[in-house]
Scaffold this active site. Structure first.
Site, short mmCIF file in Angstrom:
data_model
loop_
_atom_site.label_atom_id
_atom_site.label_comp_id
_atom_site.label_asym_id
_atom_site.label_seq_id
_atom_site.Cartn_x
_atom_site.Cartn_y
_atom_site.Cartn_z
N LYS A 60 123.76 111.14 4.43
CA LYS A 60 124.69 111.60 5.10
C LYS A 60 126.02 110.27 5.47
O LYS A 60 126.65 110.05 5.20
CB LYS A 60 124.82 111.82 6.91
CG LYS A 60 124.15 113.62 6.77
CD LYS A 60 123.06 114.17 7.83
CE LYS A 60 122.60 115.07 7.56
NZ LYS A 60 122.63 115.62 8.57
N GLN B 141 120.16 114.93 14.75
CA GLN B 141 119.26 114.85 13.55
C GLN B 141 118.52 116.13 14.60
O GLN B 141 117.81 114.89 14.90
CB GLN B 141 118.75 114.10 12.91
CG GLN B 141 118.16 114.39 11.51
CD GLN B 141 118.75 115.19 10.63
OE1 GLN B 141 119.97 114.76 10.47
NE2 GLN B 141 118.09 116.24 10.21
N ASP C 255 128.45 119.37 14.64
CA ASP C 255 127.36 120.21 13.81
C ASP C 255 127.28 121.48 14.12
O ASP C 255 126.87 122.91 13.73
CB ASP C 255 125.82 119.82 14.28
CG ASP C 255 124.81 119.23 14.05
OD1 ASP C 255 125.16 119.87 11.73
OD2 ASP C 255 123.97 118.25 13.00
#
Ligand code: GUN
Length: 283
Positions: free
Chosen positions: A51, A95, A118
């Site tokens: 990422k 994460q 997200d």
């Protein structure tokens, strides 16, 4: 059978984003992504590195905040609140998975919904369910982009989604339903999985079990989207679909690697640029 090439589509999206980021920078805004990484799970570290490197290539500013696995929940919340207030940060990504002593729902609810790239905050989950514009989880959003690219319209199709996670299966269901597909969602307690997959025009699977979907479970000419990523003992990466045999029966299929995986990161970049554009509008 046609292969759905996620690598090529994601490269095209990323190259368009490079231009969009240049324009944003010219107007005085550098899109910024903050990633919070807790603990030392090797897969999470690999994903976060990917990422980070994609952000750099696209011109997006990124910071990775690493914390040890025994960090307190309060400290994580404090860090997110700091990121919420930081005007240089447009997107915040925690994460997953988080260590067991951490309440993941509480952590995700701490993220400012405007920075929730997200799409995991209940505010954005609600927006998706209602079909309103908001942030959509990257993997299912990537699948929708792939379908669009190959002119596959979900309207009226019978789609079987295998896996009902908050990250993949549930948002996938909502996105397809919003496009007027008839969506069947299966999970670990589904009595007869084959009975569901066999009658579907499209099967989308993301559970993390190699060879879960075999050719006898697929209708001739069906579309098969494999979201699974499994590392075999040999080191080989495979999805959840028995690719060799299923590919002989279906009309379209995604490979692993090179299918849905690269799309997930492209969508994260896209969501970050979207957040930066909204910062511009808010200013
Ligand atoms: N862990 C596995 N998939 C994801 C994802 O899409 N986002 C985050 N934040 N963590 C993950």
């Amino acid at each position: 059978m046609k292969l759905i090439d996620g690598k090529t589509i994601s490269d095209k999206i990323k190259s368009n984003l490079v231009d969009e980021v240049k324009k944003l920078k010219a107007s005085g805004i550098t899109p910024g992504l903050a990633v919070l990484l807790v603990g030392d799970d090797p897969a999470s570290h690999t994903y976060v590195k990917m990422k980070e490197s994609s952000c750099e290539k696209t011109g997006i500013y990124s910071i990775v905040h690493k914390m040890p696995s025994d960090i307190s929940q309060e400290k994580i919340i404090e860090t997110i609140e700091m990121m919420n207030k930081n005007p240089n940060i447009d997107g915040i990504l925690v994460q997953l998975p988080l260590p067991k002593h951490i309440d993941t729902d509480l952590i995700l609810q701490t993220i400012d919904p405007k920075k929730d790239v997200d799409g995991f905050h209940p505010y954005n989950v609600g927006k998706l369910t209602l079909g309103l514009d908001g942030f959509v989880p990257c993997t299912p959003l990537g699948v929708m982009e792939m379908l669009k690219e190959y002119d596959i319209n979900p309207k009226g199709l019978d789609v079987c989604v295998v896996g009902a996670s908050n990250i993949v299966g549930k948002p996938m269901h909502d996105l397809l339903l919003n496009e007027f597909a008839t969506v069947d969602i299966c999970h670990i307690f589904t009595k007869d999985l084959k009975e569901h997959t066999k009658r579907a025009d499209m099967v989308i699977v993301g559970v993390g079990k190699p060879n879960l979907i075999t050719d006898d479970m697929i209708k001739d000419g069906a579309i098969v989207i494999d979201i699974g990523i499994n590392k075999l003992d040999s080191g080989k990466l495979v999805g959840d679909v028995d690719f060799e045999n299923v590919s002989k029966k279906c009309s379209f299929i995604t490979p692993v690697p090179g299918g849905v995986g690269p799309m997930t990161i492209a969508m994260l970049l896209k969501n970050t640029v979207k957040a930066a554009n909204q910062r511009k509008t808010d200013d």
